[in-house]
Design a protein around this motif. Structure first.
Motif, PDB file in Angstrom:
ATOM      1  N   ARG A 179       0.921  -1.294  -0.005  1.00  7.20           N
ATOM      2  CA  ARG A 179       0.277   0.454   0.711  1.00  7.20           C
ATOM      3  C   ARG A 179       0.400   1.446  -0.138  1.00  7.20           C
ATOM      4  O   ARG A 179       1.702   0.904   0.177  1.00  7.20           O
ATOM      5  CB  ARG A 179      -0.914  -0.043   1.092  1.00  7.20           C
ATOM      6  N   PHE A 180       0.872   2.007  -0.333  1.00  3.41           N
ATOM      7  CA  PHE A 180       0.982   3.115  -1.013  1.00  3.41           C
ATOM      8  C   PHE A 180       0.549   5.030   0.368  1.00  3.41           C
ATOM      9  O   PHE A 180      -0.809   4.858   0.680  1.00  3.41           O
ATOM     10  CB  PHE A 180       1.521   4.129  -2.529  1.00  3.41           C
ATOM     11  N   THR A 181       1.012   5.950   0.772  1.00 10.41           N
ATOM     12  CA  THR A 181       0.925   7.171   0.669  1.00 10.41           C
ATOM     13  C   THR A 181       1.281   8.314  -0.539  1.00 10.41           C
ATOM     14  O   THR A 181       1.568   7.601  -1.466  1.00 10.41           O
ATOM     15  CB  THR A 181       1.443   7.572   1.528  1.00 10.41           C
ATOM     16  N   ALA A 182      -0.046   9.153  -0.346  1.00 11.35           N
ATOM     17  CA  ALA A 182       0.152  10.115  -1.312  1.00 11.35           C
ATOM     18  C   ALA A 182       1.591  10.841  -1.618  1.00 11.35           C
ATOM     19  O   ALA A 182       1.856  10.646  -2.893  1.00 11.35           O
ATOM     20  CB  ALA A 182      -0.849  10.830  -0.967  1.00 11.35           C
ATOM     21  N   GLU A 183       1.863  10.697  -0.460  1.00  9.89           N
ATOM     22  CA  GLU A 183       3.488  11.570  -1.049  1.00  9.89           C
ATOM     23  C   GLU A 183       4.049  10.067  -1.677  1.00  9.89           C
ATOM     24  O   GLU A 183       5.003  10.658  -2.803  1.00  9.89           O
ATOM     25  CB  GLU A 183       3.975  12.005   0.682  1.00  9.89           C
ATOM     26  N   GLN A 184       4.312   9.216  -1.576  1.00 11.95           N
ATOM     27  CA  GLN A 184       5.429   8.133  -1.571  1.00 11.95           C
ATOM     28  C   GLN A 184       4.516   7.854  -3.965  1.00 11.95           C
ATOM     29  O   GLN A 184       5.864   7.913  -4.518  1.00 11.95           O
ATOM     30  CB  GLN A 184       4.856   6.441  -1.289  1.00 11.95           C
ATOM     31  N   LEU A 185       3.174   8.028  -4.233  1.00  9.83           N
ATOM     32  CA  LEU A 185       2.826   8.054  -5.341  1.00  9.83           C
ATOM     33  C   LEU A 185       3.270   8.965  -6.244  1.00  9.83           C
ATOM     34  O   LEU A 185       3.778   9.098  -6.830  1.00  9.83           O
ATOM     35  CB  LEU A 185       1.352   7.338  -5.266  1.00  9.83           C
ATOM     36  N   THR A 186       3.136  10.774  -5.705  1.00 11.68           N
ATOM     37  CA  THR A 186       3.666  11.303  -6.056  1.00 11.68           C
ATOM     38  C   THR A 186       5.123  11.514  -6.428  1.00 11.68           C
ATOM     39  O   THR A 186       5.652  12.058  -7.609  1.00 11.68           O
ATOM     40  CB  THR A 186       3.099  12.921  -5.589  1.00 11.68           C
ATOM     41  N   ASP A 187       5.903  10.526  -5.717  1.00 14.59           N
ATOM     42  CA  ASP A 187       7.570  10.532  -5.867  1.00 14.59           C
ATOM     43  C   ASP A 187       7.506   9.933  -6.999  1.00 14.59           C
ATOM     44  O   ASP A 187       8.655  10.303  -7.531  1.00 14.59           O
ATOM     45  CB  ASP A 187       7.824  10.340  -4.570  1.00 14.59           C
ATOM     46  N   LEU A 188       7.041   9.076  -6.927  1.00 13.90           N
ATOM     47  CA  LEU A 188       6.700   7.452  -7.690  1.00 13.90           C
ATOM     48  C   LEU A 188       6.906   8.467  -9.017  1.00 13.90           C
ATOM     49  O   LEU A 188       7.779   8.265 -10.027  1.00 13.90           O
ATOM     50  CB  LEU A 188       6.512   6.301  -8.085  1.00 13.90           C
ATOM     51  N   PRO A 235      -6.929  17.339   1.987  1.00 20.11           N
ATOM     52  CA  PRO A 235      -5.831  16.504   1.932  1.00 20.11           C
ATOM     53  C   PRO A 235      -6.180  15.638   3.806  1.00 20.11           C
ATOM     54  O   PRO A 235      -6.128  14.587   3.387  1.00 20.11           O
ATOM     55  CB  PRO A 235      -5.097  17.448   2.367  1.00 20.11           C
ATOM     56  N   ALA A 236      -7.300  15.734   4.403  1.00 21.80           N
ATOM     57  CA  ALA A 236      -7.536  15.564   5.719  1.00 21.80           C
ATOM     58  C   ALA A 236      -8.679  14.093   5.506  1.00 21.80           C
ATOM     59  O   ALA A 236      -8.085  12.688   6.087  1.00 21.80           O
ATOM     60  CB  ALA A 236      -8.516  15.391   6.366  1.00 21.80           C
ATOM     61  N   PHE A 237      -9.520  13.867   4.296  1.00 21.04           N
ATOM     62  CA  PHE A 237      -9.456  12.539   3.735  1.00 21.04           C
ATOM     63  C   PHE A 237      -8.896  11.805   3.222  1.00 21.04           C
ATOM     64  O   PHE A 237      -9.271  10.468   2.662  1.00 21.04           O
ATOM     65  CB  PHE A 237     -11.162  12.946   3.444  1.00 21.04           C
ATOM     66  N   ARG A 238      -8.724  12.480   1.825  1.00 20.51           N
ATOM     67  CA  ARG A 238      -7.611  11.720   1.441  1.00 20.51           C
ATOM     68  C   ARG A 238      -6.365  10.780   1.857  1.00 20.51           C
ATOM     69  O   ARG A 238      -6.122   9.400   1.647  1.00 20.51           O
ATOM     70  CB  ARG A 238      -6.507  12.402   0.170  1.00 20.51           C
ATOM     71  N   GLY A 261      -3.815  22.619 -10.234  1.00 23.14           N
ATOM     72  CA  GLY A 261      -3.669  21.026  -9.957  1.00 23.14           C
ATOM     73  C   GLY A 261      -1.908  20.828  -9.439  1.00 23.14           C
ATOM     74  O   GLY A 261      -2.773  20.122  -7.966  1.00 23.14           O
ATOM     75  N   THR A 262      -1.129  20.899  -9.812  1.00 21.11           N
ATOM     76  CA  THR A 262       0.176  21.395  -8.894  1.00 21.11           C
ATOM     77  C   THR A 262       0.132  21.674  -7.752  1.00 21.11           C
ATOM     78  O   THR A 262       0.697  21.045  -7.030  1.00 21.11           O
ATOM     79  CB  THR A 262       1.082  21.815  -9.351  1.00 21.11           C
ATOM     80  N   GLY A 263      -0.778  22.514  -7.726  1.00 21.69           N
ATOM     81  CA  GLY A 263       0.441  22.858  -5.342  1.00 21.69           C
ATOM     82  C   GLY A 263      -1.327  22.526  -4.843  1.00 21.69           C
ATOM     83  O   GLY A 263      -1.232  22.071  -3.525  1.00 21.69           O
ATOM     84  N   ASP A 264      -2.363  21.781  -5.305  1.00 25.38           N
ATOM     85  CA  ASP A 264      -2.627  21.248  -4.763  1.00 25.38           C
ATOM     86  C   ASP A 264      -2.028  19.665  -4.062  1.00 25.38           C
ATOM     87  O   ASP A 264      -2.856  18.898  -3.128  1.00 25.38           O
ATOM     88  CB  ASP A 264      -4.468  20.615  -5.293  1.00 25.38           C
ATOM     89  N   ALA A 265      -1.996  18.771  -5.015  1.00 25.41           N
ATOM     90  CA  ALA A 265      -0.910  18.113  -5.117  1.00 25.41           C
ATOM     91  C   ALA A 265      -0.364  17.935  -4.425  1.00 25.41           C
ATOM     92  O   ALA A 265       0.256  17.547  -3.278  1.00 25.41           O
ATOM     93  CB  ALA A 265      -0.833  17.380  -6.678  1.00 25.41           C
ATOM     94  N   GLY A 266       0.214  18.791  -4.076  1.00 29.15           N
ATOM     95  CA  GLY A 266       1.123  19.136  -2.942  1.00 29.15           C
ATOM     96  C   GLY A 266       0.490  19.559  -1.835  1.00 29.15           C
ATOM     97  O   GLY A 266       1.857  18.784  -0.721  1.00 29.15           O
ATOM     98  N   GLY A 267      -0.348  20.130  -1.964  1.00 29.11           N
ATOM     99  CA  GLY A 267      -1.220  19.511  -0.659  1.00 29.11           C
ATOM    100  C   GLY A 267      -1.105  18.390   0.170  1.00 29.11           C
ATOM    101  O   GLY A 267      -1.439  18.119   1.220  1.00 29.11           O
ATOM    102  N   ALA A 268      -1.884  17.548  -0.960  1.00 29.85           N
ATOM    103  CA  ALA A 268      -1.786  16.193  -0.801  1.00 29.85           C
ATOM    104  C   ALA A 268      -0.724  15.237  -0.229  1.00 29.85           C
ATOM    105  O   ALA A 268      -0.490  14.806   0.857  1.00 29.85           O
ATOM    106  CB  ALA A 268      -2.201  15.642  -2.291  1.00 29.85           C
ATOM    107  N   THR A 269       0.312  15.779  -0.621  1.00 28.89           N
ATOM    108  CA  THR A 269       1.699  14.818  -0.089  1.00 28.89           C
ATOM    109  C   THR A 269       2.382  15.592   0.663  1.00 28.89           C
ATOM    110  O   THR A 269       2.935  14.636   1.055  1.00 28.89           O
ATOM    111  CB  THR A 269       2.792  15.418  -1.524  1.00 28.89           C
ATOM    112  N   THR A 271       0.624  15.519   3.416  1.00 28.56           N
ATOM    113  CA  THR A 271      -0.088  15.359   4.214  1.00 28.56           C
ATOM    114  C   THR A 271      -1.114  13.697   4.488  1.00 28.56           C
ATOM    115  O   THR A 271      -1.901  13.708   5.816  1.00 28.56           O
ATOM    116  CB  THR A 271      -2.180  16.535   4.641  1.00 28.56           C
ATOM    117  N   ALA A 272      -0.889  13.352   3.612  1.00 33.47           N
ATOM    118  CA  ALA A 272      -1.027  12.319   3.342  1.00 33.47           C
ATOM    119  C   ALA A 272      -0.551  11.353   3.988  1.00 33.47           C
ATOM    120  O   ALA A 272      -0.683   9.274   3.711  1.00 33.47           O
ATOM    121  CB  ALA A 272      -1.585  11.829   1.855  1.00 33.47           C
ATOM    122  N   GLY A 273       0.842  11.058   4.457  1.00 32.18           N
ATOM    123  CA  GLY A 273       2.003  10.162   4.666  1.00 32.18           C
ATOM    124  C   GLY A 273       1.856   9.943   6.305  1.00 32.18           C
ATOM    125  O   GLY A 273       2.395  10.592   6.651  1.00 32.18           O
ATOM    126  N   SER A 274       0.878   8.623   6.365  1.00 31.63           N
ATOM    127  CA  SER A 274       0.743   7.991   7.813  1.00 31.63           C
ATOM    128  C   SER A 274       1.176   7.179   8.454  1.00 31.63           C
ATOM    129  O   SER A 274       0.652   6.270   7.148  1.00 31.63           O
ATOM    130  CB  SER A 274      -0.152   9.185   9.348  1.00 31.63           C
TER     131      SER A 274
END
Length: 274
Positions: A179-188, A235-238, A261-269, A271-274
């Motif tokens: 499984r992945f966090t949003a940060e892991q996926l965006t890094d890939l 981000p809190a729900f992602r 789009g890009t700024g929004d994704a940055g917010g996801a990365t 807050t989503a990795g825990s």
């Protein structure tokens, strides 16, 4: 829109399909071609391939399962899009044994990274299949959703194990290898040279709500769909979604409307990795 013949399935696909359809529409406008070439890796029985073909696009589905490809053929025929859907047996590792390198306007990589030996290689192959300006739709299992589900079921040790395990697994009986966090996926994705346009949570609530409630309460399904769509980009729900969806674009693609789009994704990365 989600497949109207599969209302319950729409809970799992509505958010992804809305984002994907918008991306395909933008590629149509950018290329000036009404019909795009789409590659669906691990596309199975055509949950996304058939709706994409209904829009007029040509879709190649690569899947290792002969049974899934048989179901795809039948489903495409029933939807009267058999001439625009081609199924071939293969996998992400040997993708270019059956697919064209640099030959697609969009590549779907849904439910694949969890099962491949090397997720980075899987992403690199998906990116190598894209034409200049093409889009990648990536859907993978989310760590936060699994941790929350195990905890709510009273399996607190398993929830903690999933949280600590490098692959996000809750135990030897876990059917999902990774499984992945949003940060892991965006890094890939960014490591493979693409720009992240958006990140959404998928099935934030759907897997936690009793099915009998959705089936029997008048208007419950539609209300739940609207709730999923409203929460998907927050981000809190992602961070507690069962799945994570990343839309990314190669060089030459137009910026999404509004340019957020890009700024929004940055917010996801962040807050989503825990």
């Amino acid at each position: 829109m989600p497949d109207p013949m599969r209302p319950r399935a729409s809970l799992r696909t509505a958010v992804v399909w809305e984002v994907l359809q918008d991306a395909l529409d933008r590629r149509v406008k950018a290329t000036g071609r009404e019909s795009l070439d789409v590659l669906d890796t691990g596309g199975g029985s055509g949950n996304f391939a058939v709706p994409a073909a209904r829009l007029g696009h040509r879709v190649t589905v690569v899947d290792p399962s002969p049974n899934a490809l048989f179901a795809l053929e039948r489903r495409a025929a029933e939807a009267d899009v058999a001439d625009r859907v081609k199924g071939v047996q293969g996998d992400a590792h040997g993708l270019f044994d059956v697919a064209e390198r640099g030959g697609y306007d969009a590549v779907l990589c849904h439910g694949v990274l969890e099962y491949v030996d090397d997720p980075a290689e899987g992403i690199r192959n998906a990116v190598a299949a894209l034409r200049s300006g093409g889009v990648l739709s990536l859907l993978a299992a989310g760590l936060g959703g699994a941790v929350l589900a195990r905890a709510l079921a009273g399996h607190f040790k398993e929830a903690r194990q999933a949280l600590d395990d490098p692959n996000g697994r809750w135990g030897s009986g876990d059917p999902v290898p990774r499984r992945f966090t949003a940060e892991q996926l965006t890094d890939l994705v960014e490591g493979a040279g693409l720009r992240v346009a958006s990140v959404h949570g998928v099935r934030v609530f759907a897997d936690l709500v009793p099915g009998v409630l959705v089936d029997t309460e008048p208007g419950a399904l539609e209300a739940l769909l609207k709730l999923e769509e409203a929460a998907a980009g927050l981000p809190a729900f992602r961070s507690v979604a069962t799945q994570l969806h990343v839309l990314a674009e190669s060089a030459g693609a137009e910026e999404p409307a509004g340019g957020a789009g890009t700024g929004d994704a940055g917010g996801a990365t962040g807050t989503a990795g825990s």
